[in-house]
Write an enzyme that holds these catalytic residues in place. Structure first.
Site, PDB file in Angstrom:
ATOM      1  N   ASP A 148     -30.479  38.064 -29.052  1.00 14.84           N
ATOM      2  CA  ASP A 148     -31.166  38.489 -27.830  1.00 14.84           C
ATOM      3  C   ASP A 148     -32.531  37.806 -27.682  1.00 14.84           C
ATOM      4  O   ASP A 148     -32.950  37.022 -28.540  1.00 14.84           O
ATOM      5  CB  ASP A 148     -31.301  40.024 -27.877  1.00 14.84           C
ATOM      6  CG  ASP A 148     -31.164  40.671 -26.510  1.00 14.84           C
ATOM      7  OD1 ASP A 148     -31.387  39.993 -25.496  1.00 14.84           O
ATOM      8  OD2 ASP A 148     -30.857  41.881 -26.464  1.00 14.84           O
ATOM      9  N   ASP A 203     -28.675  42.144 -17.410  1.00 16.15           N
ATOM     10  CA  ASP A 203     -27.633  43.079 -17.848  1.00 16.15           C
ATOM     11  C   ASP A 203     -26.766  43.582 -16.698  1.00 16.15           C
ATOM     12  O   ASP A 203     -27.246  43.818 -15.588  1.00 16.15           O
ATOM     13  CB  ASP A 203     -28.273  44.291 -18.537  1.00 16.15           C
ATOM     14  CG  ASP A 203     -28.848  43.923 -19.891  1.00 16.15           C
ATOM     15  OD1 ASP A 203     -28.827  42.737 -20.256  1.00 16.15           O
ATOM     16  OD2 ASP A 203     -29.331  44.840 -20.577  1.00 16.15           O
TER      17      ASP A 203
HETATM   18  C1  GLA Z   1     -30.620  43.336 -23.821  1.00 13.50           C
HETATM   19  C2  GLA Z   1     -29.244  42.703 -23.728  1.00 13.50           C
HETATM   20  C3  GLA Z   1     -28.185  43.791 -23.727  1.00 13.50           C
HETATM   21  C4  GLA Z   1     -28.305  44.631 -24.987  1.00 13.50           C
HETATM   22  C5  GLA Z   1     -29.715  45.202 -25.096  1.00 13.50           C
HETATM   23  C6  GLA Z   1     -29.945  45.879 -26.439  1.00 13.50           C
HETATM   24  O1  GLA Z   1     -30.922  44.056 -22.680  1.00 13.50           O
HETATM   25  O2  GLA Z   1     -29.138  41.911 -22.586  1.00 13.50           O
HETATM   26  O3  GLA Z   1     -26.893  43.235 -23.617  1.00 13.50           O
HETATM   27  O4  GLA Z   1     -28.015  43.828 -26.107  1.00 13.50           O
HETATM   28  O5  GLA Z   1     -30.693  44.187 -24.960  1.00 13.50           O
HETATM   29  O6  GLA Z   1     -31.228  46.409 -26.555  1.00 13.50           O
END
Ligand code: GLA
Length: 402
Positions: A148, A203
């Protein structure tokens, strides 16, 4: 001494520049499950074991799902030598034992970290510890790393991801590398030799057509994410996929919306990472996620991401060239009313300049198979007529004469 140092620096720099990922780990889009969409930070070893069990029992494994990935919040602290430890209350048996369990089911095990000092959930990130963490993952038996991009102040994405790529490679264990920097730094332009898949957007949110505003950031419905895939298809292919995020099938959308979501991810040659509770899914959800004909569209060995051919009112028509001269076709109704379709294959100039393929309905009829009803629907010698329900799809496979 000076010369030796300079030589070492040259060797080191060129090794970094020409570093490599483990090849051929994702010749078709990865398929599996990830904890985040349904469980967020609420992860523990029982959930992961039960999910692995359910993946087998629900025939998901038979349909091709393979990776069981723990997302954020599995971490405890680092020990006094800096080695990362799992949270001891959530994962009392440790990660090696959990990986062994997942492997004993014939599945693969994935984990999550972050290029920054901390993960998005505030757990220890891998910044400055890349080689140490990669080695730890390899010792645990990890097969897949999602990496990430929170808390990465001052880092450059391309370099940070290349460092972890090199660290994984140096660990000696083949680990699929999933980049998650939300498309901010256009990874499709530089990540082909860095990772096996890269997120193209922020997301996903569990809705078909909406934007969720969290104040400092937004998350996106299925259609919003679909629209963000524009112009990206030429960057994807075997071992390097565009990732429009993990799926929300089974998390509360209606069955038709879930079917559309799943079909579109198949057409996009997207990684098929499920994000629902596999232990408790309905028959309907299970049927969607295990539709082998639609999965075959996603897993087609040519690995060509589908193209949007036309938009007609609320209808979008997508095509995906497949092996043997076949095509997948998806009629997507984005709207809230059923939409009538009449499509005369012989008068539609379907041409894919990128893949150098052309639909040749005039030169010979393709047999039409409906991938959701499983009906044979005639040939391309006649117009195709159907009604696509609201927020739903009709997906066909045009089978070339063999
Ligand atoms: C980010 C990523 C998500 C998830 C969260 C976890 O937002 O894009 O897919 O992994 O972090 O905290």
């Amino acid at each position: 001494m000076k010369i030796t140092l300079i030589l070492l620096a040259v060797v080191f720099c060129s090794a970094t520049a020409t570093g490599q990922k483990f090849d051929k780990l994702a010749l078709t889009p990865p398929m599996g499950w990830n904890s985040w969409n349904k469980f967020g930070c609420d992860v523990n070893e029982a959930l992961i074991r039960e999910t692995a069990d359910a993946m087998v029992a629900s025939r998901m494994k038979d349909a091709g799902y393979q990776y069981v990935v723990i997302d954020d919040c599995w971490h405890g602290a680092r020990d006094n030598l800096g080695f990362i430890q799992p949270d001891p209350t959530r994962f009392p048996s440790g990660m090696k034992a959990l990986a062994d369990y997942v492997h004993s089911k014939g599945l693969k095990f994935g984990i999550y970290s972050d290029a920054g000092a901390k993960t998005c959930g505030g757990r220890p990130g891998s910044r400055g510890r890349e080689y140490q963490d990669a080695l730890t993952y390899a010792q645990w038996g990890v097969d897949y790393l999602k990496y990430d991009w929170c808390n990465t102040d001052g880092l450059k994405a391309e370099g940070a991801y290349a460092t972890m790529r090199d660290a994984l490679f140096a660990s000696g264990r083949p680990i699929v590398f999933s980049l998650c920097e939300w498309g901010n730094n256009k990874p499709w332009e530089w990540a082909k030799n860095v990772g096996h898949l890269w997120r193209t957007t922020g997301d996903i949110y569990n809705c078909f057509d909406c934007v969720k505003d969290h104040g400092t950031w937004k998350s996106w419905g299925v259609l919003q994410i679909l629209d963000m895939q524009k112009d990206l298809r030429t960057h994807a292919g075997p071992d390097h996929w565009n990732d429009p995020d993990m799926m929300e099938v089974g998390n509360g959308m209606s069955a038709n919306e879930d079917r559309a979501h799943f079909s579109l991810w198949a057409m996009l040659a997207a990684p098929l990472m499920t994000g629902n509770d596999l232990r408790k899914m309905s028959k309907e959800t299970q049927a969607i996620l295990t539709n082998e004909a639609v999965i075959a569209v996603n897993q087609d060995p040519l690995g060509i991401q589908g193209l949007k051919y036309a938009t007609r009112e609320n209808l979008e028509i997508w095509f995906k060239p497949m092996q043997g001269g076949d095509w997948a076709v998806c009629f997507l109704n984005r709207g809230d009313k059923p939409q009538r379709v009449e499509f005369d294959w012989r008068n539609e100039p379907v041409k894919d300049d990128f893949a150098k393929r052309e639909l040749n309905a005039k030169g010979g009829a393709y047999e039409i198979l409906d991938l959701w009803t499983k009906n044979k629907s005639g040939t391309t010698n006649e117009s195709f007529k159907t009604t696509v329900p609201a927020r739903d799809v009709v997906v066909l496979r045009l089978q070339a004469k063999r």
